[in-house]
Design a protein around this motif. Structure first.
Motif, PDB file in Angstrom:
ATOM      1  N   GLU A  20     -11.691 -17.039   2.988  1.00  0.00           N
ATOM      2  CA  GLU A  20     -11.723 -16.783   4.424  1.00  0.00           C
ATOM      3  C   GLU A  20     -11.085 -15.436   4.736  1.00  0.00           C
ATOM      4  OE1 GLU A  20      -9.955 -19.807   6.770  1.00  0.00           O
ATOM      5  OE2 GLU A  20     -11.069 -21.455   5.828  1.00  0.00           O
ATOM      6  N   ALA A  21     -11.683 -14.715   5.682  1.00  0.00           N
ATOM      7  CA  ALA A  21     -11.075 -13.487   6.182  1.00  0.00           C
ATOM      8  C   ALA A  21      -9.974 -13.877   7.164  1.00  0.00           C
ATOM      9  CB  ALA A  21     -12.124 -12.624   6.862  1.00  0.00           C
ATOM     10  N   LEU A  22      -8.746 -13.460   6.883  1.00  0.00           N
ATOM     11  CA  LEU A  22      -7.614 -13.812   7.738  1.00  0.00           C
ATOM     12  C   LEU A  22      -7.405 -12.776   8.835  1.00  0.00           C
ATOM     13  CD1 LEU A  22      -5.110 -15.007   4.973  1.00  0.00           C
ATOM     14  CD2 LEU A  22      -6.754 -16.358   6.292  1.00  0.00           C
ATOM     15  N   GLU A  23      -7.658 -11.530   8.487  1.00  0.00           N
ATOM     16  CA  GLU A  23      -7.592 -10.403   9.423  1.00  0.00           C
ATOM     17  C   GLU A  23      -8.256  -9.230   8.717  1.00  0.00           C
ATOM     18  OE1 GLU A  23      -3.473  -8.317   9.249  1.00  0.00           O
ATOM     19  OE2 GLU A  23      -3.050 -10.476   9.140  1.00  0.00           O
ATOM     20  N   PRO A  24      -8.503  -8.123   9.412  1.00  0.00           N
ATOM     21  CA  PRO A  24      -9.152  -6.995   8.740  1.00  0.00           C
ATOM     22  C   PRO A  24      -8.391  -6.563   7.485  1.00  0.00           C
ATOM     23  CG  PRO A  24      -9.168  -6.645  11.099  1.00  0.00           C
ATOM     24  CD  PRO A  24      -8.319  -7.868  10.858  1.00  0.00           C
ATOM     25  N   GLY A  25      -9.086  -6.563   6.359  1.00  0.00           N
ATOM     26  CA  GLY A  25      -8.474  -6.137   5.108  1.00  0.00           C
ATOM     27  C   GLY A  25      -7.647  -7.191   4.409  1.00  0.00           C
ATOM     28  N   VAL A  26      -7.612  -8.406   4.960  1.00  0.00           N
ATOM     29  CA  VAL A  26      -6.825  -9.485   4.351  1.00  0.00           C
ATOM     30  C   VAL A  26      -7.717 -10.715   4.180  1.00  0.00           C
ATOM     31  CG1 VAL A  26      -4.801 -10.971   4.524  1.00  0.00           C
ATOM     32  CG2 VAL A  26      -4.714  -8.641   5.425  1.00  0.00           C
ATOM     33  N   HIS A  52     -12.524   0.689   6.078  1.00  0.00           N
ATOM     34  CA  HIS A  52     -13.380  -0.060   5.168  1.00  0.00           C
ATOM     35  C   HIS A  52     -12.519  -0.591   4.019  1.00  0.00           C
ATOM     36  CE1 HIS A  52     -16.847   1.743   7.248  1.00  0.00           C
ATOM     37  NE2 HIS A  52     -16.143   2.870   7.221  1.00  0.00           N
ATOM     38  N   TYR A  53     -12.861  -1.784   3.564  1.00  0.00           N
ATOM     39  CA  TYR A  53     -12.054  -2.433   2.538  1.00  0.00           C
ATOM     40  C   TYR A  53     -12.942  -2.902   1.387  1.00  0.00           C
ATOM     41  CZ  TYR A  53      -9.146  -2.748   6.713  1.00  0.00           C
ATOM     42  OH  TYR A  53      -8.453  -2.454   7.857  1.00  0.00           O
TER      43      TYR A  53
END
Length: 216
Positions: free
Chosen positions: A4-10, A92-93
């Motif tokens: 799951e994406a928790l926040e941008p880049g995490v 971008h990540y």
């Protein structure tokens, strides 16, 4: 596992045991049986492991595997990538985003000395349990951070909860543990061979109540 994406880049990676394990642990309908196992943070270039006990017969099932150590942070430059576009400042990540990505990371990018199978809860290899035992003797330490910013020195965070060690020192400890384990296994094999030979000698001689073997 689920990602799951928790926040941008995490990105967070969650582990849910199989129904067989949950049934064995009598937690088949437990909503808390889904636990955070990994977190990837591209901005901080940090991968955080939350090792867990995955043995359903254990009283500590799904609890921290290396208690009192809750997490192990791997901080390494360029391990995850965070790019800011010069034209529009967009971010971008490059980091794992699917279960397949996570499995590839575990198999190919995890440092030596770590359990790589999520079904075993990740964390340090058995031969490195002495590190956890040593940290458990330090009051208040809950996290281990391995970083490429250090070599052989160690430190402790300002709040006292994180013990920081360089990858170089960690690898020195790991290689030493591997050598010791190899010698211990070799010694164990020799002892088993010696015991087998003694058993044959005792059996032939009828010692300790073992019937003597008959020979033509």
């Amino acid at each position: 596992m689920s990602v799951e994406a928790l926040e941008p880049g995490v990105v967070g990676v969650y582990f849910t045991p199989s129904s067989i394990r949950l049934r064995a642990a009598r937690r088949i309908d437990d909503p808390n049986a889904r636990v955070l196992l990994l977190r990837f943070d591209a901005k901080q270039e940090t991968t955080t492991l939350f090792p867990i006990n995955t043995m359903p017969t254990s009283a500590r099932f799904l609890a921290p595997k290396h208690a009192p150590i809750i997490s192990i942070e791997l901080v390494e430059k360029n391990s995850l990538i965070h790019i800011v576009d010069d034209l529009d400042d967009s971010e971008h990540y490059i980091l794992p985003r699917t279960v397949e990505d996570v499995q590839l990371y575990l198999n190919e990018c995890m440092p030596a000395g770590f359990t790589k199978d999520p079904n075993f809860g990740l964390g340090l290899d058995r031969t490195l349990s002495f590190i956890v035992q040593a940290l458990a003797q330090i009051d208040g330490v809950e996290h281990l951070r391995l970083t490429d910013q250090k070599t052989l020195e160690v430190s402790r965070s300002d709040d006292g909860k994180t013990y920081e060690m360089g990858f170089r020192l960690f690898n020195e400890l790991r290689r030493g543990a591997d050598r010791f384990d190899h010698k211990a296994r070799a010694s164990s094999r020799r002892k088993k061979t010696q015991l087998a030979l003694l058993w044959q000698i005792f059996r032939r001689a009828g010692i300790f109540g073992i019937p003597a073997a008959r020979f033509a």
